[in-house]
Write an enzyme that holds these catalytic residues in place. Sequence first.
Site, PDB file in Angstrom:
ATOM      1  N   ASP A  62       0.881  -1.165   0.000  1.00  0.00           N
ATOM      2  CA  ASP A  62       0.000   0.000   0.000  1.00  0.00           C
ATOM      3  C   ASP A  62       0.918   1.215   0.000  1.00  0.00           C
ATOM      4  OD1 ASP A  62      -1.603   2.160   0.597  1.00  0.00           O
ATOM      5  OD2 ASP A  62      -2.883   1.069   1.996  1.00  0.00           O
ATOM      6  N   TYR A 112      -0.815  -0.667  15.053  1.00  0.00           N
ATOM      7  CA  TYR A 112      -1.627  -0.756  13.845  1.00  0.00           C
ATOM      8  C   TYR A 112      -1.213   0.304  12.826  1.00  0.00           C
ATOM      9  CZ  TYR A 112      -5.477  -0.643  10.599  1.00  0.00           C
ATOM     10  OH  TYR A 112      -6.209  -0.671   9.450  1.00  0.00           O
ATOM     11  N   LYS A 158      -3.763  -2.711   7.211  1.00  0.00           N
ATOM     12  CA  LYS A 158      -3.891  -4.166   7.238  1.00  0.00           C
ATOM     13  C   LYS A 158      -2.909  -4.817   6.266  1.00  0.00           C
ATOM     14  CE  LYS A 158      -5.490  -6.984   9.739  1.00  0.00           C
ATOM     15  NZ  LYS A 158      -5.051  -7.030  11.126  1.00  0.00           N
TER      16      LYS A 158
HETATM   17  C1  F6R Z   1      -6.502   0.835   6.069  1.00  0.00           C
HETATM   18  C2  F6R Z   1      -7.805   0.495   6.640  1.00  0.00           C
HETATM   19  C3  F6R Z   1      -8.781   1.547   6.917  1.00  0.00           C
HETATM   20  C4  F6R Z   1      -8.330   2.577   7.956  1.00  0.00           C
HETATM   21  C5  F6R Z   1      -9.421   3.607   8.245  1.00  0.00           C
HETATM   22  C6  F6R Z   1      -8.954   4.723   9.170  1.00  0.00           C
HETATM   23  O1  F6R Z   1      -5.804  -0.291   5.649  1.00  0.00           O
HETATM   24  O2  F6R Z   1      -8.067  -0.622   6.857  1.00  0.00           O
HETATM   25  O3  F6R Z   1      -9.980   0.940   7.338  1.00  0.00           O
HETATM   26  O4  F6R Z   1      -7.911   1.947   9.133  1.00  0.00           O
HETATM   27  O5  F6R Z   1      -9.876   4.201   7.051  1.00  0.00           O
HETATM   28  O6  F6R Z   1      -7.843   5.321   8.581  1.00  0.00           O
HETATM   29  P1  F6R Z   1      -7.187   6.662   9.123  1.00  0.00           P
HETATM   30  O7  F6R Z   1      -6.916   6.454  10.575  1.00  0.00           O
HETATM   31  O8  F6R Z   1      -5.943   6.761   8.304  1.00  0.00           O
HETATM   32  O9  F6R Z   1      -8.160   7.765   8.859  1.00  0.00           O
HETATM   33 MG    MG Z   2      -4.269   2.092   2.815  1.00  0.00          MG
HETATM   34 MG    MG Z   3      -4.928  -2.306   1.677  1.00  0.00          MG
END
Ligand code: F6R
Ligand code: MG
Ligand code: MG
Length: 373
Positions: A13, A230, A233
């Site tokens: 990513d 974290y 993913k």
């Molecule tokens: C990224 C993912 C998303 C983010 C979510 C919050 O791989 O799974 O679900 O965790 O959009 O992202 P932030 O904290 O960057 O706004």
């Molecule tokens: Mg991402």
């Molecule tokens: Mg991804």
Amino acid sequence: MPEKTTISVIKCDVGSLAGHHTVPKPLLEIGEKRLKKAQENGLVNSHYVFHAGDDLELLMVHKRGENNPEIHKLAWNTFQEAAKKASDLKLYGAGQDLLKTAFSGNIRGMGPGVAEMEIEERGSDPIVVFAADKTEPGAFNYPMFRIFGDPMSTAGLVIDPDMAGGFKFEVLDLIENKKIILKCPEEMYELIALIGTPGRYTVSHVRRARDDLICAATSTTKLSLIAGKYVGKDDPVSIVRTQHGLPALGEVLVPFMHSFFVEGWMRGSHWGPLMPVGLKDSKCTAFDGPPRMVALGLQIAHGGIASDDQGNPLISDLFDDPAFDLARREAVEYAVTLRRMGEFEPARLSTDAMEYTTLPKLLEKLKGRFKPA
Ligand code: F6R
Ligand code: MG
Ligand code: MG
């Protein structure tokens, strides 16, 4: 001597459009430009660039073996350039998975996910490359068991004498960093006992028991274990060989006729139904999902991918097919059911898994307010 050929799928990513949603064209073009050049220079024999949701996926077929520093460096440099572009465009999460800075010969453990398989080319070698978004490597446990271990799913386990000896599953314990090999059908129950916990145990390789023929390889990167927190993913990839004494293409795809639950949806903190999709639908939307998987069918030939006269690899977008409409519909129904539960388990992951999300920060804030009851 049979030809030895390596299939490398390396993904990252590097930043995405409109949130953690999809990889826009300028980043895919960087992947295409770099891999095309590597092909012209003879480093790789074939390549294909695609995306699974917000993950840029580089499929490279070459003769350099697994863990080759030049191949890994090619991927690393491609991701660096794409992340730079993402940053220039102020795309979201630019460089998200590039967790380490100095490349020292192998991209494993640096953030990007890797599945690699060196094979001796058979007379004809059909392959499926799977790539998922918004989930973890353990998402492949259930389909791998169904494909290589479940006679109710893969008819060949019952009918084809070439498969009668069963398959060996290499399972990684991601927490203790150990591995074990379990053989099906003899150790089926032990296998399920482990891989039924997909957050900890993950099927990394499958081999045919009677001759150790390599059949499947899956990425095993757990980003939270590298970063200690974290950061997004893992979004795993897998390579599966099919046919002629192995599960048929159609048997490999059977587990995806229904949706099943995987960890890693929204903020890496929720269970979600896996939705098999064609490349055109490889973008995450509702609640950052549902977790999606694409599957590409191809043939390995003479050290590369069987290609047309212009050198374009022949790729079949396997889930772009009405046969998976039911699974997609189920995924939407399960998704709606889970979302109705909001932040209540089992929609949200168990406490163990939440340790690797942002929840501990909140618990820390409340710590002082707990009084003896
Ligand atoms: C990224 C993912 C998303 C983010 C979510 C919050 O791989 O799974 O679900 O965790 O959009 O992202 P932030 O904290 O960057 O706004
Ligand atoms: Mg991402
Ligand atoms: Mg991804």
